[in-house]
Design an enzyme around this catalytic site. Sequence first.
Site, PDB file in Angstrom:
ATOM      1  N   ASN A 115      14.441  -1.325   8.053  1.00  0.00           N
ATOM      2  CA  ASN A 115      13.812  -2.548   8.540  1.00  0.00           C
ATOM      3  C   ASN A 115      13.198  -2.270   9.912  1.00  0.00           C
ATOM      4  OD1 ASN A 115      13.354  -5.068   9.838  1.00  0.00           O
ATOM      5  ND2 ASN A 115      14.631  -6.042   8.284  1.00  0.00           N
ATOM      6  N   ARG A 142       0.820  -1.218   0.000  1.00  0.00           N
ATOM      7  CA  ARG A 142       0.000   0.000   0.000  1.00  0.00           C
ATOM      8  C   ARG A 142       0.848   1.259   0.000  1.00  0.00           C
ATOM      9  NH1 ARG A 142       2.566   2.327   3.308  1.00  0.00           N
ATOM     10  NH2 ARG A 142       2.664   1.912   5.519  1.00  0.00           N
ATOM     11  N   SER A 149       4.891  -1.305   2.861  1.00  0.00           N
ATOM     12  CA  SER A 149       4.305  -2.344   3.697  1.00  0.00           C
ATOM     13  C   SER A 149       4.394  -3.761   3.137  1.00  0.00           C
ATOM     14  CB  SER A 149       2.852  -1.988   4.003  1.00  0.00           C
ATOM     15  OG  SER A 149       2.618  -2.266   5.339  1.00  0.00           O
ATOM     16  N   SER A 150       5.597  -4.111   2.729  1.00  0.00           N
ATOM     17  CA  SER A 150       5.813  -5.487   2.287  1.00  0.00           C
ATOM     18  C   SER A 150       5.611  -6.454   3.451  1.00  0.00           C
ATOM     19  CB  SER A 150       7.222  -5.643   1.723  1.00  0.00           C
ATOM     20  OG  SER A 150       8.196  -5.420   2.730  1.00  0.00           O
ATOM     21  N   GLU A 189       0.193   9.965   8.329  1.00  0.00           N
ATOM     22  CA  GLU A 189       1.381   9.164   8.676  1.00  0.00           C
ATOM     23  C   GLU A 189       1.498   8.970  10.189  1.00  0.00           C
ATOM     24  OE1 GLU A 189       3.548   7.417   6.823  1.00  0.00           O
ATOM     25  OE2 GLU A 189       2.209   7.989   5.189  1.00  0.00           O
ATOM     26  N   GLY A 245       8.692   1.332   2.984  1.00  0.00           N
ATOM     27  CA  GLY A 245       7.504   2.105   3.356  1.00  0.00           C
ATOM     28  C   GLY A 245       6.256   1.765   2.570  1.00  0.00           C
ATOM     29  N   ASP A 248      -2.299   5.939  12.801  1.00  0.00           N
ATOM     30  CA  ASP A 248      -3.248   4.818  12.993  1.00  0.00           C
ATOM     31  C   ASP A 248      -3.088   4.228  14.396  1.00  0.00           C
ATOM     32  OD1 ASP A 248      -0.732   3.792  12.245  1.00  0.00           O
ATOM     33  OD2 ASP A 248      -1.578   2.052  11.234  1.00  0.00           O
ATOM     34  N   ASP A 270      -2.067  -0.946   7.611  1.00  0.00           N
ATOM     35  CA  ASP A 270      -1.491  -1.705   6.499  1.00  0.00           C
ATOM     36  C   ASP A 270      -2.260  -2.993   6.226  1.00  0.00           C
ATOM     37  OD1 ASP A 270       0.286   0.319   6.791  1.00  0.00           O
ATOM     38  OD2 ASP A 270       1.855  -0.902   7.709  1.00  0.00           O
TER      39      ASP A 270
HETATM   40  P1  ADP Z   1       8.028  -2.488   4.858  1.00  0.00           P
HETATM   41  O1  ADP Z   1       7.996  -0.989   4.918  1.00  0.00           O
HETATM   42  O2  ADP Z   1       8.270  -2.963   3.469  1.00  0.00           O
HETATM   43  O3  ADP Z   1       6.857  -3.122   5.509  1.00  0.00           O
HETATM   44  P2  ADP Z   1       9.507  -3.755   7.014  1.00  0.00           P
HETATM   45  O4  ADP Z   1      10.855  -3.429   7.542  1.00  0.00           O
HETATM   46  O5  ADP Z   1       8.364  -3.592   7.941  1.00  0.00           O
HETATM   47  O6  ADP Z   1       9.326  -2.907   5.688  1.00  0.00           O
HETATM   48  O7  ADP Z   1       9.477  -5.270   6.511  1.00  0.00           O
HETATM   49  C1  ADP Z   1      10.422  -5.747   5.599  1.00  0.00           C
HETATM   50  C2  ADP Z   1      10.635  -7.235   5.800  1.00  0.00           C
HETATM   51  O8  ADP Z   1       9.514  -7.977   5.258  1.00  0.00           O
HETATM   52  C3  ADP Z   1      11.832  -7.786   5.067  1.00  0.00           C
HETATM   53  O9  ADP Z   1      13.031  -7.598   5.805  1.00  0.00           O
HETATM   54  C4  ADP Z   1      11.474  -9.259   4.928  1.00  0.00           C
HETATM   55  O10 ADP Z   1      11.753  -9.955   6.122  1.00  0.00           O
HETATM   56  C5  ADP Z   1       9.957  -9.203   4.739  1.00  0.00           C
HETATM   57  N1  ADP Z   1       9.656  -9.261   3.280  1.00  0.00           N
HETATM   58  C6  ADP Z   1       9.323  -8.255   2.458  1.00  0.00           C
HETATM   59  N2  ADP Z   1       9.154  -8.705   1.190  1.00  0.00           N
HETATM   60  C7  ADP Z   1       9.395 -10.030   1.216  1.00  0.00           C
HETATM   61  C8  ADP Z   1       9.415 -11.080   0.235  1.00  0.00           C
HETATM   62  N3  ADP Z   1       9.158 -10.856  -1.035  1.00  0.00           N
HETATM   63  N4  ADP Z   1       9.694 -12.316   0.654  1.00  0.00           N
HETATM   64  C9  ADP Z   1       9.980 -12.563   1.945  1.00  0.00           C
HETATM   65  N5  ADP Z   1       9.989 -11.639   2.907  1.00  0.00           N
HETATM   66  C10 ADP Z   1       9.715 -10.386   2.555  1.00  0.00           C
HETATM   67 MG    MG Z   2       6.361  -3.082   7.554  1.00  0.00          MG
END
Ligand code: ADP
Ligand code: MG
Length: 355
Positions: free
Chosen positions: A264, A42, A176-177, A48, A174, A51, A221
Amino acid sequence: MASNPPKLKIEITSNERLKTLKEQFEARFGESPLFYACAPGRVNLIGEHIDYCGYSVLPMAIEQNILAAVSVNSLGTIQLANTNPQYQDFKVPCSEEIVIDREDPKWYYYFLCGVKGIQVRCVGGLCCGFMKQSLNILQFCILICFSILQERFGIARLAGMSCVVDGTIPPSSGLSSSSALVCCSGLLTMEANHKSLSKVALAEICAKSERYIGTEGGGMDQSISFLAEKGTAKLIEFQPLRATDVKLPEGAVFVISNCCVEMNKAASSHYNIRVVECRIATKMLAQARGLDPRGLLKLSQVQTELKASLEEMLVLVDEVLHPELYSREEICKVLDITSEQLCTELLSANTQHGG
Ligand code: ADP
Ligand code: MG
């Protein structure tokens, strides 16, 4: 809003990414995937870091997402692989308690957050809801027992699962992976275990379960990951969680640029420091206005209790809080709490040792 996530039949051959993922799954596990699960990342348009203070936000989903191919196995194990070789394989028996190591937030622990969330069906929201009403000790004990029972009797024995995860969201940027990964894993765990939950329930569970990794997020998120719809941003409001369409201007294009500096969140304390600062400010503002600070953890709760406007809250902040750093001693003195109470009731695990 109360609907369940959609299940779609997709022709694998018409989708290059699915085709490649299927092949990688077959090469890795020697069978075809049973189903696929997907959760988007997202971008946030307005709001910012509010939430977790209980305030509304305006995010929209992006097309980058976490996609997983899944099969249910009879080995009694959860075995994980990733299309990105940077993320190592992982395996854990379903009979073991799911342990999430906050000290070393590897990718599979985010996955396990989603699994554990569905397994125990986190009941924190229920607790907070009840806590707002004044409870006597007996009611509180009953509530705690109820919570423990819920935690114990979610899914007694998880189905074995084999998964290959494929992500297209730039990590730690940022977008939200992490939440997309937790949501995708929650979704596929629900499906593999023949459970059925609404999108709202899933969003609430995954918001709470991502906290197992240590980041004390507010739920935006995970909410947008489940509640997003094409062509519209969503006003996300909390308690109760709800999402309202906010139509984007006709022809609008949003450009998200990446400065390529990663942060991270679980591996550092920057994120939680802000959460904890807002929590302490909540207590101080409540105290200054003669409210009982117990049970108040979010700035929005103070505003509601005071029936104040946002402008009045800003005046209150200027009156009560000073811009210079607060020492631990000063916080304890102002709130009339011990250093131990500060640590156990207000600080997160990774902000215990801040100045
Ligand atoms: P974000 O802002 O992207 O949410 P975070 O620091 O909260 O950043 O989370 C990032 C972590 O999410 C990565 O270090 C990894 O552990 C996990 N992650 C993100 N993308 C993937 C992926 N494609 N496969 C496995 N883990 C992932
Ligand atoms: Mg995150």
